[in-house]
Enzyme design. Structure first.
Site, PDB file in Angstrom:
ATOM      1  N   HIS A 136       0.882  -1.177   0.000  1.00  0.00           N
ATOM      2  CA  HIS A 136       0.000   0.000   0.000  1.00  0.00           C
ATOM      3  C   HIS A 136       0.916   1.222   0.000  1.00  0.00           C
ATOM      4  O   HIS A 136       0.920   2.032   0.929  1.00  0.00           O
ATOM      5  CB  HIS A 136      -0.937  -0.050   1.209  1.00  0.00           C
ATOM      6  CG  HIS A 136      -2.147   0.832   1.108  1.00  0.00           C
ATOM      7  ND1 HIS A 136      -3.444   0.362   1.259  1.00  0.00           N
ATOM      8  CD2 HIS A 136      -2.278   2.159   0.885  1.00  0.00           C
ATOM      9  CE1 HIS A 136      -4.298   1.371   1.147  1.00  0.00           C
ATOM     10  NE2 HIS A 136      -3.613   2.474   0.920  1.00  0.00           N
ATOM     11  N   GLU A 181      -4.355  -0.404  -5.328  1.00  0.00           N
ATOM     12  CA  GLU A 181      -4.514   0.730  -6.232  1.00  0.00           C
ATOM     13  C   GLU A 181      -3.252   1.048  -7.028  1.00  0.00           C
ATOM     14  O   GLU A 181      -2.663   2.138  -6.876  1.00  0.00           O
ATOM     15  CB  GLU A 181      -4.980   1.968  -5.442  1.00  0.00           C
ATOM     16  CG  GLU A 181      -6.280   1.761  -4.699  1.00  0.00           C
ATOM     17  CD  GLU A 181      -6.766   3.016  -3.965  1.00  0.00           C
ATOM     18  OE1 GLU A 181      -6.041   4.034  -3.975  1.00  0.00           O
ATOM     19  OE2 GLU A 181      -7.864   2.983  -3.392  1.00  0.00           O
ATOM     20  N   TYR A 312     -15.028   5.119  -4.471  1.00  0.00           N
ATOM     21  CA  TYR A 312     -15.345   6.368  -3.758  1.00  0.00           C
ATOM     22  C   TYR A 312     -16.317   7.238  -4.538  1.00  0.00           C
ATOM     23  O   TYR A 312     -17.172   7.893  -3.957  1.00  0.00           O
ATOM     24  CB  TYR A 312     -14.055   7.143  -3.456  1.00  0.00           C
ATOM     25  CG  TYR A 312     -13.232   6.435  -2.400  1.00  0.00           C
ATOM     26  CD1 TYR A 312     -13.462   6.663  -1.055  1.00  0.00           C
ATOM     27  CD2 TYR A 312     -12.265   5.491  -2.751  1.00  0.00           C
ATOM     28  CE1 TYR A 312     -12.749   5.988  -0.075  1.00  0.00           C
ATOM     29  CE2 TYR A 312     -11.555   4.808  -1.775  1.00  0.00           C
ATOM     30  CZ  TYR A 312     -11.794   5.059  -0.442  1.00  0.00           C
ATOM     31  OH  TYR A 312     -11.103   4.374   0.534  1.00  0.00           O
ATOM     32  N   GLU A 375     -12.447  -1.151  -0.089  1.00  0.00           N
ATOM     33  CA  GLU A 375     -12.505   0.188   0.516  1.00  0.00           C
ATOM     34  C   GLU A 375     -13.738   0.911  -0.004  1.00  0.00           C
ATOM     35  O   GLU A 375     -14.010   0.896  -1.209  1.00  0.00           O
ATOM     36  CB  GLU A 375     -11.300   1.068   0.133  1.00  0.00           C
ATOM     37  CG  GLU A 375     -10.016   0.720   0.795  1.00  0.00           C
ATOM     38  CD  GLU A 375      -8.877   1.650   0.383  1.00  0.00           C
ATOM     39  OE1 GLU A 375      -9.128   2.819   0.009  1.00  0.00           O
ATOM     40  OE2 GLU A 375      -7.727   1.187   0.429  1.00  0.00           O
TER      41      GLU A 375
HETATM   42  O1  IFM Z   1      -6.691   6.855   2.117  1.00  0.00           O
HETATM   43  C1  IFM Z   1      -6.805   6.324   0.843  1.00  0.00           C
HETATM   44  C2  IFM Z   1      -6.246   4.921   0.807  1.00  0.00           C
HETATM   45  O2  IFM Z   1      -4.927   4.881   1.216  1.00  0.00           O
HETATM   46  C3  IFM Z   1      -6.329   4.367  -0.592  1.00  0.00           C
HETATM   47  N1  IFM Z   1      -7.658   4.495  -1.132  1.00  0.00           N
HETATM   48  C4  IFM Z   1      -8.296   5.768  -1.034  1.00  0.00           C
HETATM   49  C5  IFM Z   1      -8.243   6.278   0.385  1.00  0.00           C
HETATM   50  C6  IFM Z   1      -8.935   7.641   0.490  1.00  0.00           C
HETATM   51  O3  IFM Z   1      -8.300   8.574  -0.329  1.00  0.00           O
END
Ligand code: IFM
Length: 469
Positions: A136, A181, A312, A375
């Site tokens: 990450h 990601e 998101y 997430e």
């Molecule tokens: O905080 C980040 C995370 O590290 C990776 N995905 C998106 C999140 C929010 O921006």
């Protein structure tokens, strides 16, 4: 206050069972190492690209860094207690590469491994499944100095590290995500330069894409070879549902390009073993060739058990600039995100749960993998009130609408198996520093006091009610 000290969630959204989610649906919370651990030079950890980047003047809001973050390294027991109090069955966290393998070379560091041993054991004692992300974003600085992700060797170094990590924890950890990601690692790290290591070169970014995918594939093979028991192996991508702003052909072309560089350049090789022809042609037009060697695509297409989806927001795209021109100063076709005029989170991201349903159905149709939402969540500038609670109804509403969007996708046939809220607690939000709060748990950074927000209590109650419905 702990998650168990109050029995009902307050706020505008009383918890209710979510129809369409089965009893064995996986519920979790997620974090990552650099965002919460702190202790950056403790027990043999060496600097990552983020330690370096945070020292670059102007790189991170307020000049902040992850030196202390949520001090999770020293508060592991308290934090696992909070996770258990939320009633989740899974905790997704990442390993700090420079803690496990300082400098990105050589044997595992026993003192770094010991921290994750304790974390995994504490989770298992509480009946919580540990879900490990290997990468990450905290590349050991030495590997960036040797070329970083644009250099092929980094993919091989990643596979070695994955094998070390699995040798240390694989007797207890069955769920492994290779990368989180890779779009962010490549595009934000090497093209726009707003993330570590802060380089700005499109060709480098595209080489990074290929080497991230290759590193994933090589690591996946090593893990499969090493595992005595079947693994749940996957990769996590940040995805949205790209649509044209109008039915104008230039907008359709812009949406195709955005989808090509955001989604298909990852999923086509991962699932179908080839890069999309239109993306390869677009890259050629920009003078870029992906550095593919014999055997790379077979490695990248090592079968996956699960696709992690971080969602998101979703964007619609226009192929014209505001002045109507369809070609930018760089001579390239315009690809411009266009607002739908929807409410936004504190990140300025539009709230569009329908995009999550559409995305999950599209992934099901085009790629056919089981998915988990690894997430989903929202930053809001919530504050504690007089009685010490944190009434974050905006976040609760966001989570509610997105969990229902997942249920809608399942009802329409998508094989979605779980949902992990981002994030367990407020943490270091990369270039935004500590200003943006995504947590279900508030962290008061000066005291490191944790307070479960109303959204956390709502999430706990929603899980319990949905499981028993
Ligand atoms: O905080 C980040 C995370 O590290 C990776 N995905 C998106 C999140 C929010 O921006």
């Amino acid at each position: 206050m702990t998650a168990t000290s109050r029995t009902t969630a307050s706020g505008r959204f009383p918890a209710a069972p979510v129809p369409g989610l089965p009893a064995d649906f996986r519920w979790g919370v997620a974090t990552s190492a650099y965002q919460i651990e702190g202790a950056v030079d403790t027990d043999g950890r060496t600097p990552s690209i983020w330690d370096t980047f945070c020292r670059v003047p102007g790189a991170v809001a307020g000049g902040e860094n992850g030196d202390t973050a949520c001090d999770h390294y020293h508060r592991l027991a308290e934090d696992v207690g909070i996770i258990a109090g939320l009633g989740v069955d899974t905790y997704r966290f990442s390993l700090a590469w420079p803690r496990i393998q300082p400098g990105g070379h050589g044997p595992a560091n026993p003192r770094g491994v010991a921290f994750y041993d304790r974390l995994v054991d504490s989770l298992l004692e509480r009946g919580i499944t540990p879900w490990v992300t290997l990468y990450h974003w905290d590349l050991p600085q030495e590997l960036e100095d040797a070329g970083g992700w644009p250099a092929r060797d980094t993919a091989h170094r990643f596979a070695d590290y994955a094998e070390l990590a699995h040798a240390a924890l694989g007797d207890r950890v069955r769920h492994w995500t290779t990368l989180n990601e890779p779009w962010c690692s490549a595009m934000l790290g090497y093209e726009s330069g707003v993330h570590a290591p802060g380089r700005k070169n499109f060709g480098d970014a595209m080489h990074a894409v290929h080497h991230l995918l290759l590193g994933h594939g090589l690591a996946a093979r090593r893990l499969r070879e090493a595992a005595p028991e079947p693994l749940e192996l996957g990769i996590t991508l940040n995805l949205g549902h790209a649509t044209p702003a109008t039915d104008h052909p230039a907008d359709a072309a812009a949406a195709r390009r955005a989808d090509g560089l955001g989604t298909r350049i990852y999923l086509d090789p991962l699932v179908h073993g080839r890069y999309p022809e239109d993306v390869v042609a677009d890259l050629a037009a920009r003078g870029v060739t992906l550095p593919v060697q014999d055997g790379d695509l077979a490695a990248i297409a090592t079968p996956l058990d699960i696709l992690g989806v971080n969602y998101y927001s979703s964007h619609q795209f226009s192929g014209s600039a505001e002045d109507g021109s369809t070609t930018g100063d760089d001579g390239l076709p315009v690809v411009r995100g266009v607002s739908r005029g929807l409410p936004v989170t504190d990140m300025g991201w539009e709230i569009h749960p329908e995009g999550l349903t559409a995305l999950l159905l599209r992934l099901h149709r085009d790629y056919g993998l089981p998915t988990v939402i690894t997430e989903n969540g929202a930053a809001f500038a919530d504050q504690p009130v007089g009685d010490g609670t944190v009434p974050d109804s905006d976040r609760t509403a966001y989570l509610d609408s997105h969990i229902r969007a997942v249920a809608a996708a399942r009802s329409a046939g998508a094989d979605v198996r779980g949902y992990f809220a981002w994030s367990l607690m407020d943490n270091f939000e990369w270039a935004f520093g500590y200003d943006k709060r995504f947590g279900l748990v508030r962290v008061d950074y000066p005291t490191q006091r944790r307070t479960v927000k109303d959204s956390g209590l709502w999430y706990r109650d929603t899980i319990r009610l949905t499981r028993s419905a």
